[in-house]
Design an enzyme around this catalytic site. Structure first.
Site, PDB file in Angstrom:
ATOM      1  N   HIS A   1      38.102  81.744  70.525  1.00 37.47           N
ATOM      2  CA  HIS A   1      37.760  81.336  69.155  1.00 37.47           C
ATOM      3  C   HIS A   1      38.879  81.722  68.197  1.00 37.47           C
ATOM      4  CE1 HIS A   1      33.833  82.009  71.221  1.00 37.47           C
ATOM      5  NE2 HIS A   1      33.536  80.869  70.617  1.00 37.47           N
TER       6      HIS A   1
ATOM      7  N   ASP B   1      41.590  85.366  72.261  1.00 42.77           N
ATOM      8  CA  ASP B   1      40.171  84.998  72.321  1.00 42.77           C
ATOM      9  C   ASP B   1      40.080  83.472  72.166  1.00 42.77           C
ATOM     10  OD1 ASP B   1      37.237  86.469  71.647  1.00 42.77           O
ATOM     11  OD2 ASP B   1      37.422  84.427  70.870  1.00 42.77           O
TER      12      ASP B   1
ATOM     13  N   HIS C   1      36.287  87.809  63.629  1.00 43.81           N
ATOM     14  CA  HIS C   1      35.681  86.837  62.698  1.00 43.81           C
ATOM     15  C   HIS C   1      35.329  87.476  61.343  1.00 43.81           C
ATOM     16  CE1 HIS C   1      35.531  83.699  65.653  1.00 43.81           C
ATOM     17  NE2 HIS C   1      34.716  84.363  66.451  1.00 43.81           N
TER      18      HIS C   1
ATOM     19  N   ASP D   1      36.841  85.193  76.574  1.00 45.59           N
ATOM     20  CA  ASP D   1      35.928  84.051  76.619  1.00 45.59           C
ATOM     21  C   ASP D   1      36.638  82.707  76.838  1.00 45.59           C
ATOM     22  OD1 ASP D   1      37.011  84.400  74.104  1.00 45.59           O
ATOM     23  OD2 ASP D   1      35.093  84.452  73.033  1.00 45.59           O
TER      24      ASP D   1
HETATM   25 ZN    ZN Z   1      35.449  84.508  71.107  1.00 46.61          ZN
END
Ligand code: ZN
Length: 309
Positions: free
Chosen positions: A164, A162, A125, A245
């Site tokens: 996200h 991931d 991120h 995740d």
């Molecule tokens: Zn994540």
């Protein structure tokens, strides 16, 4: 051939405060499990020191200065609403990046065939100029730039599984034709980016947004598009943003993957890597917030790395 397992004790000094999901126990759970498994084909290595100039290829000098000045003498300091640093975070952030460097050098020098970096803080991120979502320096992005800068590679693929979207990695490579960034992620969801329309200046961004509730079968079907893209691109090196995740037990997201799915994802990716880049793969831990799911998923992910020849 062997698999590198790269880590550093300093992740234990990156304290994010009570109740924070990105906690010290995450990496401890992974490491303790691998110690217990005691596989003789795992080569344990510590992170390397590196020059600041390497970070400056990925992040702006002003941002690096901001980060370096933000580590508190005591207590905690906030880089954004959920990205928190403590005095020990300085070494931890540096060693997370340094682990990726160790892993890449080990693969390039044929010390091991592939590697997994058990690091925190995570990185995907973190943008060129911004800390975000528990991430400070973008570990995988520094790795890709290191392959370009030090080893003169021109075609790096980053696969981010991931749950996200890796807005930071996308931001850093949006106009870099030497890097193909592919992400599967829950959408709409944090951090908000990751639509199919975000393609990069050179068509070098490939986003596969998937809805909350995505099952194993649906995910693995979608992953075929990742593999197809890799086949078209023929990378010289593959980096994995390995977040776990997307697991059904993860408290932060709503995908339904089981631990064994991470074996399938890894295995299929490695089969392709053998065709195009001699199996050169470095995997870097991103998210994963249920400790048992994280332990199982990382174990089976590394099992696939170890089996590969
Ligand atoms: Zn994540």
């Amino acid at each position: 051939m062997k698999t590198g397992l790269i880590t550093s004790d300093t992740y234990q000094n990156h304290n994010t405060g009570d109740g924070h999901p990105e906690k010290i126990d995450r990496v401890t759970a992974i490491i303790d499990n691998f110690k217990k498994l005691d596989n003789k084909n795992l080569v344990w290595k510590k992170s390397s020191k590196f020059d600041r100039s390497l970070l400056e290829i990925t992040h702006s000098s002003a941002y690096i200065n901001f980060v370096e000045e933000s580590f508190p003498k005591k207590g905690l300091s906030f880089l954004d609403g959920d990205t928190i640093v403590s005095p020990g975070s300085k070494e931890a952030t540096s060693d997370a990046v340094g682990s990726v460097i160790t892993a890449i050098d080990g693969v390039q020098n044929k010390e091991f065939k592939n590697a997994f970096c058990a690091v925190r803080p995570p990185g995907h991120h973190a943008e060129k100029n911004k800390a975000m979502g528990f991430c400070i320096y973008n570990n995988v992005a520094v790795g890709a730039n290191y392959l370009i800068d030090r080893y003169k590679l021109n075609k790096i693929a980053i696969i981010d599984f991931d749950v996200h979207h890796g807005n930071g990695t996308q931001d850093i490579f949006y106009d870099n034709e030497k890097v193909l960034y592919i992400s599967t992620h829950q959408y709409p969801f944090y951090p908000g980016s990751g639509t199919e329309q975000e393609k990069g200046k050179f068509n070098n961004i490939f986003n596969i947004p998937l809805p909350a509730g995505t099952t194993s079968r649906e995910y693995l079907n979608a992953y075929e598009y990742v593999l197809k893209k890799i086949t078209e691109y023929k990378p010289e090196f593959i980096l994995l943003s390995a977040g776990f995740d997307a697991h059904k037990d993860d408290p932060l997201a709503q995908f339904q993957l089981e631990s064994k799915d991470f074996y399938k994802i890894t295995k299929r990716t490695l089969e392709l890597s053998k065709l195009f880049c001699d199996g050169k793969v470095v995997s870097i831990l991103e998210g994963g917030y249920d400790l048992l799911a994280l332990q199982e998923s990382s174990e089976i992910h590394v099992k696939a790395l170890l089996e590969f020849d």
